[in-house]
Design an enzyme around this catalytic site. Structure first.
Site, PDB file in Angstrom:
ATOM      1  N   HIS A  87       0.846  -1.200   0.000  1.00  0.00           N
ATOM      2  CA  HIS A  87       0.000   0.000   0.000  1.00  0.00           C
ATOM      3  C   HIS A  87       0.877   1.243   0.000  1.00  0.00           C
ATOM      4  CE1 HIS A  87       0.404   0.972   4.378  1.00  0.00           C
ATOM      5  NE2 HIS A  87       0.444  -0.337   4.543  1.00  0.00           N
ATOM      6  N   ASP A  89      -0.375   4.432   0.844  1.00  0.00           N
ATOM      7  CA  ASP A  89      -0.776   5.447   1.813  1.00  0.00           C
ATOM      8  C   ASP A  89      -0.030   5.223   3.124  1.00  0.00           C
ATOM      9  OD1 ASP A  89      -2.385   3.035   2.151  1.00  0.00           O
ATOM     10  OD2 ASP A  89      -3.413   4.149   3.738  1.00  0.00           O
ATOM     11  N   ASP A 120       6.533   1.372   6.510  1.00  0.00           N
ATOM     12  CA  ASP A 120       5.151   0.908   6.375  1.00  0.00           C
ATOM     13  C   ASP A 120       4.388   1.858   5.469  1.00  0.00           C
ATOM     14  OD1 ASP A 120       2.659  -0.247   6.805  1.00  0.00           O
ATOM     15  OD2 ASP A 120       2.370   0.725   8.752  1.00  0.00           O
ATOM     16  N   GLU A 151      -5.102   1.788   2.957  1.00  0.00           N
ATOM     17  CA  GLU A 151      -5.029   0.680   3.911  1.00  0.00           C
ATOM     18  C   GLU A 151      -5.044   1.170   5.344  1.00  0.00           C
ATOM     19  OE1 GLU A 151      -3.271  -2.241   6.619  1.00  0.00           O
ATOM     20  OE2 GLU A 151      -2.443  -0.283   6.098  1.00  0.00           O
ATOM     21  N   GLU A 152      -4.352   2.258   5.625  1.00  0.00           N
ATOM     22  CA  GLU A 152      -4.212   2.711   7.007  1.00  0.00           C
ATOM     23  C   GLU A 152      -5.529   3.206   7.593  1.00  0.00           C
ATOM     24  OE1 GLU A 152      -1.767   1.985   8.614  1.00  0.00           O
ATOM     25  OE2 GLU A 152       0.094   2.133   7.481  1.00  0.00           O
ATOM     26  N   HIS A 415       4.174   3.551  12.609  1.00  0.00           N
ATOM     27  CA  HIS A 415       3.071   4.263  13.262  1.00  0.00           C
ATOM     28  C   HIS A 415       3.549   5.151  14.418  1.00  0.00           C
ATOM     29  CE1 HIS A 415      -0.488   1.565  11.783  1.00  0.00           C
ATOM     30  NE2 HIS A 415       0.515   1.577  10.907  1.00  0.00           N
TER      31      HIS A 415
END
Length: 452
Positions: A87, A89, A120, A151-152, A415
């Site tokens: 992904h 995003d 990520d 996705e996030e 994150h």
């Protein structure tokens, strides 16, 4: 082909493209500019075409950032097809004052680069490009490349693949939204815990009343809620809700020292729960209070609290139905009746976990490939997080083996502030994925009795 030498010759270009991609703040959350998400999408489409992929399109679903879908046809009818996922995003940066450098200015760190989303999942997207370049756009398998852009935050794409199974049909999948347990330890993630959320409310009075005049007899909503929440765990910190599945974990795991560092546990603070870390984190349940509505300490009045509310996050064993687990938690809370007070318990949607079957030819090929990528024996681990799309893809292609590995690592701070990726991990992921395609193509042909 000597993959190590080939990939070494590609690393400067891959690193430069990773920097270009990481400079784009492609945050798909509400309130952030959609134009940046589209900019990342367009860059990747151009890079895929430059890598020799002729069939590139977008899947546009309502309220969802565009999903890049690309195909590379198999070299012959007897070759397998592998789906590659990632992904583009990223998470919001959070409190930027905690970053050592601006989150969207990729900055060199020892052995790698720091930026939001650089591990990520932009490193894994670049790893897919590296594999295409290593093979000159003509890998030994067919490819279906799926790179989503929301996705996030979550999107309608999670449930889309089963509605279009022919598009996502494949023999194996590489879900590159994972990485190694620690740098240099090749890791296949074989399990993902399921997830659900539950809101617990209690109202005891029409409005607040003076604690001096009414406290001691008037039912305190906050005390009732705290009493109910305290019953969710036993004296060791293990989940005390009956019906939640827990098993021993026999794969690789963190050491306690590693986990303390990763979790930023204060010195002298005990860890909660009993059993191995793998059991507590991956093959057992977890209940976390993630939100609490109650009067704040600043400005608090001397009054009995009439209303309180909490939000709980539930993580469940990869093979347990999350709806069943949520039902167990809801029943437990409703039956607790602290001080005889009834609670209002409202569950939200639940996301299933995932457990991979590890005995097939793709897993055998992957173990060989990861050993080649990192020069060490591969380990099996799991994740306490969830990737909802994995289940959607698995339903669309129920006979495909699903492999989760990539360029992230357990210390990359995904994150969190100061997220980073190590270039050695990116290199290992490119070699491992390219080697997997080679090994799996050979195994697939051998299984069919087709000469290499």
């Amino acid at each position: 082909m000597d993959l190590s030498s080939t990939v070494d010759g590609l690393m400067d270009g891959l690193t430069a493209d990773l920097v270009r991609l990481a400079e784009i703040p492609s945050i798909a959350f509400p309130g952030y500019p959609r134009s940046e998400v589209i900019r990342a999408h367009d860059l990747l489409v151009a890079l895929l075409r430059e890598a020799g992929v002729e069939h590139v399109e977008s899947i546009d679903l309502p309220g969802t950032s565009p999903v890049i879908y690309a195909e590379v046809p198999p070299p012959d009818p007897d070759a397998p097809t592998v789906l590659l996922y990632g992904h583009y995003d990223v998470q919001p940066p959070g409190d930027e004052s905690l970053w050592l450098s601006p989150p969207f200015e990729p900055t060199p760190v020892e052995g790698g680069l720091r930026a939001r989303g650089i591990a990520d999942d932009k490193s894994n997207v670049i790893a897919h490009l590296g594999v295409l370049r290593a093979y000159g756009g003509r890998p030994p398998t067919g490819l279906k490349i799926v790179i989503e852009g929301q996705e996030e935050y979550g999107s309608a794409f999670d449930d889309h693949p089963p509605t279009d199974p022919d598009r996502f049909a494949c023999d194996a999948m590489v879900i590159a939204d994972m990485g190694n347990l620690r740098p240099g330890t090749p890791t296949l993630t074989t399990g993902l815990r399921g997830v659900a959320e539950v809101v617990v409310e209690v109202r005891t009075l029409a409005e607040a009343r003076h604690s001096g005049g009414f406290g001691g007899a008037a039912p305190d909503a906050l005390l009732a809620l705290v009493r109910a929440l305290s019953g969710l765990h036993d004296e060791r910190g293990d989940v005390a809700v009956p019906g939640l599945r827990r098993e021993e974990w026999d794969g690789a795991s963190y050491t306690e020292r590693e986990f303390r560092e990763l979790a930023a546990v204060a010195d002298g603070m005990p860890l909660t729960g009993s059993g191995s870390l793998g059991e507590r984190l991956w093959s057992g349940p977890a209940i976390t209070v993630i939100g609490l509505d109650a009067p704040s300490v600043d400005g608090a009045a001397s009054a009995v609290v009439p209303y309180a509310r909490a939000k709980l996050n539930l993580r469940v064993h990869p093979r347990q139905d999350p709806r069943e687990a949520t039902g167990a938690l809801v029943r437990f809370l409703r039956e607790s009746r602290p001080y005889g007070i009834e609670l209002t318990v409202t569950p939200s949607d639940a996301g299933p976990g995932f457990e991979a079957a590890t005995g097939g030819p793709a897993y055998r090929a992957a173990r060989t490939a990861l050993r080649e990528g990192w020069g060490a024996e591969p380990q099996f681990a799991a994740s306490g997080g969830s990737i909802p799309l994995v289940n959607g893809l698995a339903r669309a292609a129920p006979n495909a083996e699903v492999l989760l590995f990539g360029a992230q690592d357990g210390l990359c701070a995904l994150h969190a502030p100061n997220e980073r990726v190590l270039l050695s991990e990116l290199r290992g992921a490119v070699i491992a994925e390219a080697a997997f395609l080679r090994e799996y193509a050979a195994a697939f042909r051998a299984q069919r009795g087709t000469p290499r």
